[in-house]
Structures are given as C-alpha cells and as structure tokens.
Enzyme design. Structure first.
Site, PDB file in Angstrom:
ATOM      1  N   MET A  65       0.814  -1.210   0.000  1.00  0.00           N
ATOM      2  CA  MET A  65       0.000   0.000   0.000  1.00  0.00           C
ATOM      3  C   MET A  65       0.848   1.260   0.000  1.00  0.00           C
ATOM      4  O   MET A  65       2.013   1.240   0.362  1.00  0.00           O
ATOM      5  CB  MET A  65      -0.933   0.007   1.215  1.00  0.00           C
ATOM      6  CG  MET A  65      -0.208  -0.178   2.510  1.00  0.00           C
ATOM      7  SD  MET A  65      -0.398   1.025   3.845  1.00  0.00           S
ATOM      8  CE  MET A  65      -0.927   2.519   3.180  1.00  0.00           C
ATOM      9  N   CYS A  66       0.222   2.370  -0.434  1.00  0.00           N
ATOM     10  CA  CYS A  66       0.840   3.690  -0.364  1.00  0.00           C
ATOM     11  C   CYS A  66      -0.278   4.694  -0.086  1.00  0.00           C
ATOM     12  O   CYS A  66      -1.265   4.352   0.573  1.00  0.00           O
ATOM     13  CB  CYS A  66       1.626   4.004  -1.653  1.00  0.00           C
ATOM     14  SG  CYS A  66       0.607   4.059  -3.129  1.00  0.00           S
ATOM     15  N   LEU A  67      -0.153   5.906  -0.597  1.00  0.00           N
ATOM     16  CA  LEU A  67      -1.170   6.923  -0.342  1.00  0.00           C
ATOM     17  C   LEU A  67      -2.442   6.648  -1.145  1.00  0.00           C
ATOM     18  O   LEU A  67      -3.532   6.580  -0.593  1.00  0.00           O
ATOM     19  CB  LEU A  67      -0.624   8.313  -0.680  1.00  0.00           C
ATOM     20  CG  LEU A  67      -1.586   9.480  -0.418  1.00  0.00           C
ATOM     21  CD1 LEU A  67      -1.873   9.624   1.075  1.00  0.00           C
ATOM     22  CD2 LEU A  67      -1.013  10.773  -0.976  1.00  0.00           C
ATOM     23  N   GLY A  69      -2.236   4.352  -4.245  1.00  0.00           N
ATOM     24  CA  GLY A  69      -2.124   3.119  -5.018  1.00  0.00           C
ATOM     25  C   GLY A  69      -1.115   3.146  -6.145  1.00  0.00           C
ATOM     26  O   GLY A  69      -0.843   2.114  -6.749  1.00  0.00           O
ATOM     27  N   ILE A  96      -4.031   4.310   1.465  1.00  0.00           N
ATOM     28  CA  ILE A  96      -4.495   4.712   2.788  1.00  0.00           C
ATOM     29  C   ILE A  96      -5.639   5.732   2.689  1.00  0.00           C
ATOM     30  O   ILE A  96      -6.480   5.816   3.578  1.00  0.00           O
ATOM     31  CB  ILE A  96      -3.323   5.235   3.664  1.00  0.00           C
ATOM     32  CG1 ILE A  96      -3.731   5.268   5.148  1.00  0.00           C
ATOM     33  CG2 ILE A  96      -2.816   6.577   3.168  1.00  0.00           C
ATOM     34  CD1 ILE A  96      -2.566   5.525   6.110  1.00  0.00           C
TER      35      ILE A  96
END
Length: 109
Positions: A65-67, A69, A96
């Site tokens: 995951m990241c901010l 995608g 997220i």
C-alpha cells in the site's frame, strides 16, 4: 504486467484474520504521520534493498500500500505476482486514502 488488487474492506478482513501482511511503501515521514496498524515500512525510495530486507511470512498474502495506489502498483509490478516464497501479492486499491474514506482505523501521531 497485470497487478492483482484488493479492496480496503477485503484487505482489512485479511489483516484481522491474520491471512495477510501489510507493506507500506510510502516514505518514513508519511508513515510517521498516519499509518495502518501493523503495517511494515519499506519505502519505494529504498527499493529494492527495503524489499529484500523484509521478513515475509511464507503462509500469508502480501498486501502492498501507499497513499493512493500508484507507488504500491510500481512495487507490485517490480516484484511480480508473488513474494519470495510464492506468497500472492496484492496492491491495495486506493491506498491509505481509500482505507480512511471507508472509515477503517488509522494510527496518527
């Protein structure tokens, strides 16, 4: 390359049941500000060394995951469809931001 994806709701269920491990590829300052409980930091800027340093359980799905995608998609495309021991790899759709929008818990400092 096609990257497998998982919704935040499905990923949350996997994490709750112990089926998956969550890898956060954002930077350390982003991780410190807000993160999903249990996530392991492996910043995109430190790849591939950060990925190679992870101790990934052989019997769990890997959710990246990241901010939003994008960065996690890059990591998934680089790593391939499976982890080092054949674990299925998934990109968390919406990152997220989608997790928070779904009302799922976030740890904030």
């Amino acid at each position: 390359m096609t990257v497998a994806t998982v919704t935040v709701e499905e990923a949350a269920a996997w994490l709750q049941s112990g089926e998956a491990v969550l890898i956060d590829v954002r930077e350390a300052d982003e991780f410190a500000a807000a993160r999903i409980d249990g996530a392991v930091l492996a910043p995109l800027s430190a790849m591939p060394a950060a990925w190679q340093a992870l101790d990934l359980p052989a019997d769990r799905k890997i959710v990246v995951m990241c901010l939003k995608g994008g960065r996690s998609h890059q990591v998934c495309a680089y790593v391939g469809p499976t982890g080092p021991e054949g674990q299925p790899l998934f990109n968390l759709t919406g990152g997220i931001q989608a997790w928070a929008a779904a009302g799922l818990p976030i740890v904030e400092d």
